[in-house]
Every structure is written in C-alpha cells, then in structure tokens.
Design a protein around this motif. Sequence first.
Motif, PDB file in Angstrom:
ATOM      1  N   ILE A 137      13.817  16.067  10.714  1.00 37.00           N
ATOM      2  CA  ILE A 137      12.639  15.022  10.650  1.00 37.00           C
ATOM      3  C   ILE A 137      13.343  13.703  11.429  1.00 37.00           C
ATOM      4  O   ILE A 137      14.436  13.373  10.905  1.00 37.00           O
ATOM      5  N   ASP A 138      12.622  13.216  11.965  1.00 40.47           N
ATOM      6  CA  ASP A 138      13.162  11.883  12.890  1.00 40.47           C
ATOM      7  C   ASP A 138      12.450  10.484  12.037  1.00 40.47           C
ATOM      8  O   ASP A 138      11.390  10.641  11.911  1.00 40.47           O
ATOM      9  N   SER A 139      13.419   9.879  11.545  1.00 42.63           N
ATOM     10  CA  SER A 139      12.753   8.938  10.647  1.00 42.63           C
ATOM     11  C   SER A 139      12.269   7.904  11.369  1.00 42.63           C
ATOM     12  O   SER A 139      11.462   6.894  10.890  1.00 42.63           O
ATOM     13  N   GLU A 140      12.224   7.839  12.885  1.00 43.14           N
ATOM     14  CA  GLU A 140      11.508   6.779  13.654  1.00 43.14           C
ATOM     15  C   GLU A 140       9.952   7.423  13.967  1.00 43.14           C
ATOM     16  O   GLU A 140       8.978   6.451  14.161  1.00 43.14           O
ATOM     17  N   LYS A 141       9.999   8.573  14.028  1.00 47.53           N
ATOM     18  CA  LYS A 141       8.630   9.179  14.175  1.00 47.53           C
ATOM     19  C   LYS A 141       7.878   9.421  12.854  1.00 47.53           C
ATOM     20  O   LYS A 141       6.764   9.193  12.956  1.00 47.53           O
ATOM     21  N   ALA A 142       8.316  10.074  12.088  1.00 44.41           N
ATOM     22  CA  ALA A 142       7.750  10.645  10.834  1.00 44.41           C
ATOM     23  C   ALA A 142       7.809   9.454   9.875  1.00 44.41           C
ATOM     24  O   ALA A 142       8.782   8.690   9.645  1.00 44.41           O
ATOM     25  N   VAL A 143       6.812   9.564   8.787  1.00 47.88           N
ATOM     26  CA  VAL A 143       6.967   8.512   7.787  1.00 47.88           C
ATOM     27  C   VAL A 143       7.357   9.312   6.458  1.00 47.88           C
ATOM     28  O   VAL A 143       6.676  10.313   5.972  1.00 47.88           O
TER      29      VAL A 143
ATOM     30  N   PHE B  28       8.562   9.619   2.862  1.00 47.68           N
ATOM     31  CA  PHE B  28       8.559   8.621   1.553  1.00 47.68           C
ATOM     32  C   PHE B  28       8.445   9.596   0.197  1.00 47.68           C
ATOM     33  O   PHE B  28       8.285  10.662   0.065  1.00 47.68           O
ATOM     34  N   ARG B  29       8.772   8.960  -0.780  1.00 48.26           N
ATOM     35  CA  ARG B  29       8.592   9.429  -2.285  1.00 48.26           C
ATOM     36  C   ARG B  29       6.923   9.114  -2.650  1.00 48.26           C
ATOM     37  O   ARG B  29       6.625   7.849  -2.569  1.00 48.26           O
ATOM     38  N   GLN B  30       6.439  10.102  -3.201  1.00 49.93           N
ATOM     39  CA  GLN B  30       5.309  10.206  -3.625  1.00 49.93           C
ATOM     40  C   GLN B  30       5.084   8.840  -4.484  1.00 49.93           C
ATOM     41  O   GLN B  30       4.061   8.159  -4.782  1.00 49.93           O
ATOM     42  N   SER B  31       6.039   8.922  -5.750  1.00 48.39           N
ATOM     43  CA  SER B  31       5.721   8.085  -6.846  1.00 48.39           C
ATOM     44  C   SER B  31       6.021   6.654  -6.201  1.00 48.39           C
ATOM     45  O   SER B  31       5.720   5.645  -7.006  1.00 48.39           O
ATOM     46  N   ASP B  32       6.423   6.386  -5.025  1.00 48.98           N
ATOM     47  CA  ASP B  32       6.520   4.982  -4.546  1.00 48.98           C
ATOM     48  C   ASP B  32       5.470   4.299  -3.969  1.00 48.98           C
ATOM     49  O   ASP B  32       5.426   3.107  -3.852  1.00 48.98           O
ATOM     50  N   VAL B  33       4.132   4.981  -4.024  1.00 47.55           N
ATOM     51  CA  VAL B  33       3.048   4.701  -3.522  1.00 47.55           C
ATOM     52  C   VAL B  33       2.042   5.163  -4.830  1.00 47.55           C
ATOM     53  O   VAL B  33       1.277   5.925  -4.570  1.00 47.55           O
ATOM     54  N   PRO B  34       2.174   4.484  -5.783  1.00 47.95           N
ATOM     55  CA  PRO B  34       1.231   4.897  -7.209  1.00 47.95           C
ATOM     56  C   PRO B  34      -0.178   4.658  -6.930  1.00 47.95           C
ATOM     57  O   PRO B  34      -0.960   5.109  -7.957  1.00 47.95           O
ATOM     58  N   GLN B  35      -0.612   4.263  -5.878  1.00 47.43           N
ATOM     59  CA  GLN B  35      -2.235   4.104  -5.692  1.00 47.43           C
ATOM     60  C   GLN B  35      -2.646   5.617  -6.021  1.00 47.43           C
ATOM     61  O   GLN B  35      -3.824   5.620  -6.089  1.00 47.43           O
TER      62      GLN B  35
ATOM     63  N   VAL C  45      15.295   4.739   4.547  1.00 47.82           N
ATOM     64  CA  VAL C  45      14.233   5.218   5.251  1.00 47.82           C
ATOM     65  C   VAL C  45      13.083   5.395   4.257  1.00 47.82           C
ATOM     66  O   VAL C  45      11.991   5.298   4.776  1.00 47.82           O
ATOM     67  N   LEU C  46      13.509   5.811   3.007  1.00 50.24           N
ATOM     68  CA  LEU C  46      12.309   6.138   1.727  1.00 50.24           C
ATOM     69  C   LEU C  46      11.541   4.837   1.551  1.00 50.24           C
ATOM     70  O   LEU C  46      10.304   4.782   1.448  1.00 50.24           O
ATOM     71  N   ARG C  47      12.457   3.782   1.693  1.00 48.83           N
ATOM     72  CA  ARG C  47      11.547   2.564   1.283  1.00 48.83           C
ATOM     73  C   ARG C  47      10.568   2.243   2.683  1.00 48.83           C
ATOM     74  O   ARG C  47       9.603   1.754   2.224  1.00 48.83           O
ATOM     75  N   ARG C  48      11.109   2.220   3.883  1.00 48.55           N
ATOM     76  CA  ARG C  48      10.233   1.790   4.895  1.00 48.55           C
ATOM     77  C   ARG C  48       9.296   2.816   4.995  1.00 48.55           C
ATOM     78  O   ARG C  48       8.027   2.521   5.353  1.00 48.55           O
ATOM     79  N   GLY C  49       9.390   4.011   4.512  1.00 44.24           N
ATOM     80  CA  GLY C  49       8.480   5.116   4.410  1.00 44.24           C
ATOM     81  C   GLY C  49       7.161   4.676   3.572  1.00 44.24           C
ATOM     82  O   GLY C  49       5.966   4.604   3.678  1.00 44.24           O
ATOM     83  N   ALA C  50       7.742   4.056   2.271  1.00 45.71           N
ATOM     84  CA  ALA C  50       6.703   3.802   1.385  1.00 45.71           C
ATOM     85  C   ALA C  50       5.906   2.716   1.814  1.00 45.71           C
ATOM     86  O   ALA C  50       4.825   2.580   1.305  1.00 45.71           O
ATOM     87  N   GLU C  51       6.585   1.789   2.239  1.00 45.60           N
ATOM     88  CA  GLU C  51       6.156   0.641   2.755  1.00 45.60           C
ATOM     89  C   GLU C  51       4.936   0.817   3.828  1.00 45.60           C
ATOM     90  O   GLU C  51       4.014   0.510   3.644  1.00 45.60           O
ATOM     91  N   ARG C  52       5.068   1.599   4.750  1.00 49.47           N
ATOM     92  CA  ARG C  52       4.304   2.126   5.839  1.00 49.47           C
ATOM     93  C   ARG C  52       3.160   3.022   5.094  1.00 49.47           C
ATOM     94  O   ARG C  52       2.039   2.302   5.342  1.00 49.47           O
ATOM     95  N   ALA C  53       3.288   3.714   4.418  1.00 48.79           N
ATOM     96  CA  ALA C  53       2.136   4.538   3.481  1.00 48.79           C
ATOM     97  C   ALA C  53       1.336   3.723   2.681  1.00 48.79           C
ATOM     98  O   ALA C  53       0.125   3.884   2.555  1.00 48.79           O
TER      99      ALA C  53
END
Length: 320
Positions: free
Chosen positions: A69-75, A77-84, A294-302
């Motif tokens: 998994i390429d963290s530059e390409k894929a997003v 993230f941890r599901q619970s970081d986006v509680p929406q 990586v997880l933080r950036r992913g959650a931000e993007r999501a």
Amino acid sequence: MRILTGIQPSGTPHIGNYFGAMRQIAEIQKKGEVFLFIADFHSLTTSPEPDALRKNVVELALNYLSCGIDSEKAVLFRQSDVPQVCELMWILNNVTPVGLLERAHSYKDKLAKGFAPNNGLFSYPVLMAADILLYKSDLVPVGKDQKQHLEITRDLAIKFNNQYGEIFTVPDELIPEEVAVVPGVDGQKMSKSYNNTIPIFGKEKEIRKTIMNIVTDCKGLEEPKDPDHCNVVALYKLVATPDELEEMKARYRAGNYGYGHAKQALFEKLWAYFEPMRKRRAELENNLDYVHEVLRRGAERAAVEADKTMAEVRKAVGLR
Ligand code: ADP
Ligand code: TRP
C-alpha cells in the motif's frame, strides 16, 4: 473512480491473507483512488481486549504499508478517526428493515458460533453500508463472504435515495476472481482459527520449522511422488516461477527426491519472496511516528469527503 474497502484488525498475517487479499488490494491502487480503512468500530462487535485492539490497528497499518500500500496513492485511515460514520449509520437505521438484517448470514453464523446476540452484531451491515456510502464509493472489493453485505448496502442506498433524493452513489462490488485457497501446513484452508498458518513476518527459524512440519504422505526418498496432490507443491506454486514449478514436479515424478528437499526449496523461495516486505516492515517499525502520521493524514482526507456527504444528508433528512 473511488474504490473503498475495510479490513478488520486481527492478529498476525499469514501467507493465505497475502495471496488471498493483501496482494489484490495493493494491485487495485492502479485502477483508481483507493480508500482503505481499518475497521476498528466493527471489531468491537466481538469485544476484543482493548489494548490488543489498539495494537492490532497499528499492526495492520504496518502490514499493509509493508505489503504494497502506497501511502501517497491510497488513503489509509482508522475507521473510528472519522466518527461521522456513526451519525450516518443512525440515519440509515431508519431506512433499514429489521427483516433484512435478520436474514444476514454473518449474523446467523456469529450466533451459531456462540456469540451473544448484541445489537452491534445485528446492525453490523448498517455500519458497513455507512462506511461505503459516506465516501460515495463506486467500487468495493470484498471477499465472497461479504457479498450479502454489499447487497444490503445497495438496498439501503436505493431506499434512502428514493425517499430523500439522489444523494448516495449505489456501489458495485468487486469480488476477485476465484483466488485459489491457500492450504495450511495440515492441508486444510490456511486460517488463524485452524492454527495451521505460515506467518509472513515470522522469524527465519520459526518459518523453517513450520515448513518442515507440512503434512505429506509417507513415501520414501527413492519413490516417485504425486506433485498434484501435495501441500508443499501447492505452496511452492505461489512463490516459484512456472519453470521452477515444472522442475519440482518433474523431480517428484522421477523419485530420489524427498519431501525434505521440496520443503527446503519451498522455504528458500518463500523467504526470498517476502524479503522486501520484511525489510520495509523493519524500517517502519523503527519509524512508528511515520505510520501514525500516515493514519492521521488519511483520516484528515477521509473527513473532507465525510463532511461533504453529511452536509447533504443532514439537509435532506431535516436535521440542522
Ligand atoms: P483467517 O481465516 O486466518 O482468520 P481472515 O478471515 O482474517 O483469515 O481473512 C482475511 C482475508 O484473507 C480474507 O479476504 C480472506 O479471504 C483471505 N484469506 C484468508 N485465508 C486465506 C486462504 N487460506 N486462502 C486464500 N485467502 C485467504
Ligand atoms: N465486514 C468486512 C470484513 O469483515 C470489513 C468491512 C467493514 C468492510 N466495513 C467495510 C469491507 C466496508 C468493505 C467495505 O471483511
């Protein structure tokens, strides 16, 4: 095109997981924007030990980042970081017929396995629908066992859209072409629950020992052997070139080639195959800050996507 999939964090990955799931997810990054999340809310339905759950989330991120998994390409993230996603689940609950959930195989299977029938297990498919619809996913790669959950997701998206307007994308499933089931050391399907796995990231000695314990028939060294019904050959096939495989098969048929030789050849190939992934994992283990980042950036993007969808959904249903 947005491709989304979720994976539950659970324990040490084995080569069945790699060839049956991880490799496909890494491959799919070429096809579109991949959202890959670690489904820790879903894990709560089976009450894991809290520290183990937290640890397994990071382990899963390490495993996927090591296995392509390429963290530059894929997003990622941890599901619970986006509680929406929980808010959307509540809203979807109100277009979910109870009968639809009562028919879910996964719920019935869990009860048959002796899990107490809590509402988390029961409404698991609604949370999964929320995962998929929140990010307006077009394509959802899943194993066959998740097919019914995808059907439920589509039903809920259509029902919601009929009632409130065309908000959700109705997703398609992507069930990978039948990947051969990877056998474990005892010849059954390789699975954590059967205790017959070969871990991807084990120590050299441990993996060699596991391979030496692969079950075979008890033909002697000189006897010709059947390569088409042998667990060692079935595993070798995953990591050898076609020529190497044919060479091993010819040796089997010719005799004077023992199972010990074949197991040694398998060990060497397997060890070399996973070498780049082991190296990458060792680097990442020494740089956990990077993994958390990586997880933080992913959650931000999501969350950007989640907020957009929720603004539409809230407005449509009459919330603020
Ligand atoms: P386990 O059976 O060890 O608990 P999981 O159910 O966590 O494995 O599987 C995670 C993913 O790996 C799933 O997509 C599953 O299809 C795949 N997988 C697991 N074991 C195998 C196997 N022996 N052969 C092929 N794919 C497998
Ligand atoms: N239920 C999936 C599994 O156990 C994990 C999952 C949760 C998922 N949410 C998802 C997969 C959304 C795809 C899309 O494998």
